[in-house]
Write a protein that holds these residues in place. Structure first.
Motif, PDB file in Angstrom:
ATOM      1  N   GLU A 168     -23.363  10.986 -21.579  1.00 50.59           N
ATOM      2  CA  GLU A 168     -22.892   9.809 -20.864  1.00 50.59           C
ATOM      3  C   GLU A 168     -21.414   9.920 -20.491  1.00 50.59           C
ATOM      4  O   GLU A 168     -21.031   9.693 -19.350  1.00 50.59           O
ATOM      5  N   GLY A 169     -20.575  10.290 -21.469  1.00 49.17           N
ATOM      6  CA  GLY A 169     -19.152  10.383 -21.181  1.00 49.17           C
ATOM      7  C   GLY A 169     -18.807  11.433 -20.147  1.00 49.17           C
ATOM      8  O   GLY A 169     -17.873  11.269 -19.359  1.00 49.17           O
ATOM      9  N   GLY A 206     -20.619  12.789 -15.146  1.00 49.57           N
ATOM     10  CA  GLY A 206     -20.192  13.166 -13.798  1.00 49.57           C
ATOM     11  C   GLY A 206     -19.679  14.582 -13.700  1.00 49.57           C
ATOM     12  O   GLY A 206     -19.145  14.964 -12.647  1.00 49.57           O
ATOM     13  N   ASN A 207     -19.849  15.356 -14.751  1.00 48.16           N
ATOM     14  CA  ASN A 207     -19.332  16.724 -14.789  1.00 48.16           C
ATOM     15  C   ASN A 207     -20.451  17.747 -14.916  1.00 48.16           C
ATOM     16  O   ASN A 207     -21.520  17.457 -15.437  1.00 48.16           O
ATOM     17  N   ARG A 208     -20.144  18.952 -14.484  1.00 49.00           N
ATOM     18  CA  ARG A 208     -20.966  20.108 -14.834  1.00 49.00           C
ATOM     19  C   ARG A 208     -20.284  20.781 -16.020  1.00 49.00           C
ATOM     20  O   ARG A 208     -19.120  21.171 -15.932  1.00 49.00           O
ATOM     21  N   VAL A 209     -21.000  20.897 -17.100  1.00 47.70           N
ATOM     22  CA  VAL A 209     -20.461  21.534 -18.298  1.00 47.70           C
ATOM     23  C   VAL A 209     -20.802  23.011 -18.248  1.00 47.70           C
ATOM     24  O   VAL A 209     -21.963  23.399 -18.070  1.00 47.70           O
ATOM     25  N   SER A 210     -19.782  23.859 -18.376  1.00 44.64           N
ATOM     26  CA  SER A 210     -20.007  25.313 -18.296  1.00 44.64           C
ATOM     27  C   SER A 210     -20.083  25.965 -19.666  1.00 44.64           C
ATOM     28  O   SER A 210     -20.645  27.051 -19.803  1.00 44.64           O
ATOM     29  N   GLU A 211     -19.530  25.289 -20.696  1.00 44.43           N
ATOM     30  CA  GLU A 211     -19.513  25.902 -22.030  1.00 44.43           C
ATOM     31  C   GLU A 211     -19.359  24.835 -23.094  1.00 44.43           C
ATOM     32  O   GLU A 211     -18.671  23.836 -22.905  1.00 44.43           O
ATOM     33  N   ALA A 246     -16.588  20.237 -35.460  1.00 42.46           N
ATOM     34  CA  ALA A 246     -15.844  20.083 -34.207  1.00 42.46           C
ATOM     35  C   ALA A 246     -16.669  20.677 -33.085  1.00 42.46           C
ATOM     36  O   ALA A 246     -17.363  21.684 -33.275  1.00 42.46           O
ATOM     37  N   VAL A 247     -16.611  20.049 -31.918  1.00 39.32           N
ATOM     38  CA  VAL A 247     -17.286  20.568 -30.730  1.00 39.32           C
ATOM     39  C   VAL A 247     -16.316  20.503 -29.555  1.00 39.32           C
ATOM     40  O   VAL A 247     -15.647  19.486 -29.354  1.00 39.32           O
ATOM     41  N   VAL A 248     -16.242  21.600 -28.805  1.00 35.55           N
ATOM     42  CA  VAL A 248     -15.418  21.661 -27.598  1.00 35.55           C
ATOM     43  C   VAL A 248     -16.339  21.804 -26.399  1.00 35.55           C
ATOM     44  O   VAL A 248     -17.244  22.652 -26.403  1.00 35.55           O
ATOM     45  N   PHE A 269     -14.541  18.642 -14.149  1.00 38.14           N
ATOM     46  CA  PHE A 269     -13.550  17.622 -13.797  1.00 38.14           C
ATOM     47  C   PHE A 269     -12.762  17.132 -15.016  1.00 38.14           C
ATOM     48  O   PHE A 269     -11.575  16.867 -14.914  1.00 38.14           O
ATOM     49  N   ALA A 270     -13.419  16.980 -16.147  1.00 41.65           N
ATOM     50  CA  ALA A 270     -12.726  16.492 -17.349  1.00 41.65           C
ATOM     51  C   ALA A 270     -11.933  17.594 -18.047  1.00 41.65           C
ATOM     52  O   ALA A 270     -11.130  17.316 -18.917  1.00 41.65           O
TER      53      ALA A 270
END
Length: 435
Positions: A151-152, A155-160, A290-292, A297-298
């Protein structure tokens, strides 16, 4: 409905009253008024199921129905939602969730193994009936990482994504680094403190972290859950000496789960890593997770918190209950299950990066030349070389790091080096990740 009218309560059943299950009931009781205010209706526990009815859990169960069989409880028509906290990918946990969905009930679960193995199928069946399956508690305990990704970062594509996904391993590695003790000693202490199970296999061999990574990758990339494609290594082979060398080289040793999109597909892997001391994740110690996430965009987002325990995990379960009570609904893995896009698994052999290698070799002329030749023959370039002292004719530790190379080439070089008569132990290798 007028302001003076209240929505009907959400009647829930809880399967499994271990540490987390008892924590959920305590939280719901302690925060009942706050929860009602936030979701506009009461959340009532009307039924529970566990293996032992007489066990003292510090909670009053006199007003709820007790079921010996969680599957029968899941079929109870007075129940609107089932909380599954049994654990395991098969057996009662799977049957309880299946029955809940078949009989039209929402599901909240903390069961990463079930989701890793059957998550896509469960999502399809639930969404076909207009039901919600929520699982914030299944990954990283009290960290809202599922909502953060789904949700947060919608609006992004997460690459990793990469992260410390198992607090037991992080505790053990932290203690090894700070005390200089070996794995077996620290593991025994972790078991005595309750941080590790009597059988620690799922934790220390990386399986627990791999379950969580498979679920995270599905949410992050919009792909079916693919636990079978996760490369898994644990921490049993990490020695106290490796922390000394890591410190000299400017690294910290962590067990990480890593998933990223590559030119060859989606890679998913769990294994010990050397990460620069300057990386934010290197400072996350003890039982913390922890998660990165890397998003277009973010940019880079870091989530840190307690990854287990009654309070943090119960907090995540109740957050899902509140969402469902308020009528908030999101596809299980961020996009509808029938639109999850299949991704080609990227083989471990295609991983490209640098490596740390520790050898025990006989201290005699020509040894280093033989090692260098084995690496040269596979086009593996050495970056640094460390040797502590000399003891002619005796075994001594030798450590080297490489420039970026392919995993397949590194493995071939290690096989050749391990076969040399001057190498007296199997080579120890830890991948270096430059976050």
């Amino acid at each position: 409905m007028s302001k003076d009218q209240k929505a009907a309560p959400l009647n829930i059943a809880v399967a499994g009253l271990g540490t987390v299950g008892a924590g959920v009931l305590k939280l719901l009781q302690a925060q009942a008024d706050l929860i009602e205010q936030r979701c506009g209706r009461r959340i009532n526990v009307v039924a529970v199921s566990a293996r032992s009815k007489g066990k003292d859990r510090g909670i009053d169960l006199s007003a709820v129905r007790w079921y010996e069989d969680p599957v029968a409880m899941a079929a109870d028509p007075a129940v609107d939602l089932v909380v599954e906290l049994i654990g395991g990918s098969e057996g009662p946990a799977r049957d309880t969730v299946a029955t809940a969905i078949e009989t039209g009930k929402h599901v909240v679960t903390a069961n990463k193994a079930l989701l890793a193995v059957h998550g896509t199928d469960i999502a399809r069946k639930a969404e076909a009936k207009g039901l919600t399956v929520a699982f914030e508690a299944a990954v990283a305990g009290g960290i809202p990482i599922i909502k953060g990704l789904r949700e947060g970062l919608a609006g992004n594509r997460v690459s990793e994504i990469h992260g410390i996904l198992n607090g037991t391993c992080n505790y053990i590695l932290t203690e090894m680094r700070t005390t200089g003790r070996d794995f077996a000693d620290v593991l025994a202490d972790a078991q005595a403190l309750g941080y590790a199970e009597a059988d620690p296999t799922f934790d220390v061999d990386g399986i627990d972290a791999a379950h969580k990574l498979a679920v995270l990758a599905s949410v992050a990339f919009g792909t079916p859950v693919d636990f079978a494609s996760v490369h898994i290594e644990g921490i049993r082979q990490v020695g106290a000496i490796d922390f000394d060398y890591a410190d000299q080289l400017g690294f910290c040793v962590k067990l990480l789960g890593i998933a990223r999109r590559t030119d060859t597909g989606v890679e998913q892997r769990v294994h010990p890593c050397m990460v620069p001391k300057s990386a934010p994740i290197a400072a996350v110690d003890g039982v913390f997770n922890a998660v990165v996430a890397q998003a277009d965009f973010a940019d880079r987002v870091l989530f840190v918190g307690r990854g287990a325990g009654a309070g943090p995990t119960a907090s995540a379960v109740v957050a899902d209950l509140i969402d469902i009570a308020r009528g908030r609904s999101t596809p299980t893995f961020g996009v509808p299950a029938d639109q999850l896009g299949a991704a080609t698994p990227s083989p471990m052999e295609s991983r490209r990066g640098s490596y740390y290698v520790r050898l025990m070799v006989l201290d005699r002329p020509g040894v280093i030349a033989d090692i260098a030749a084995a690496m040269r023959d596979q086009n593996v370039s050495m970056e640094q070389f460390l040797q502590r002292g000399h003891s002619p004719g005796e075994a001594v530790p030798v450590v080297l790091t490489t420039h970026d190379t392919e995993e397949a080439a590194m493995q071939r070089a290690l096989a050749t080096i391990g076969a040399l008569d001057c190498v007296v132990e199997a080579p120890r290798m830890i991948r270096i990740e430059q976050f």
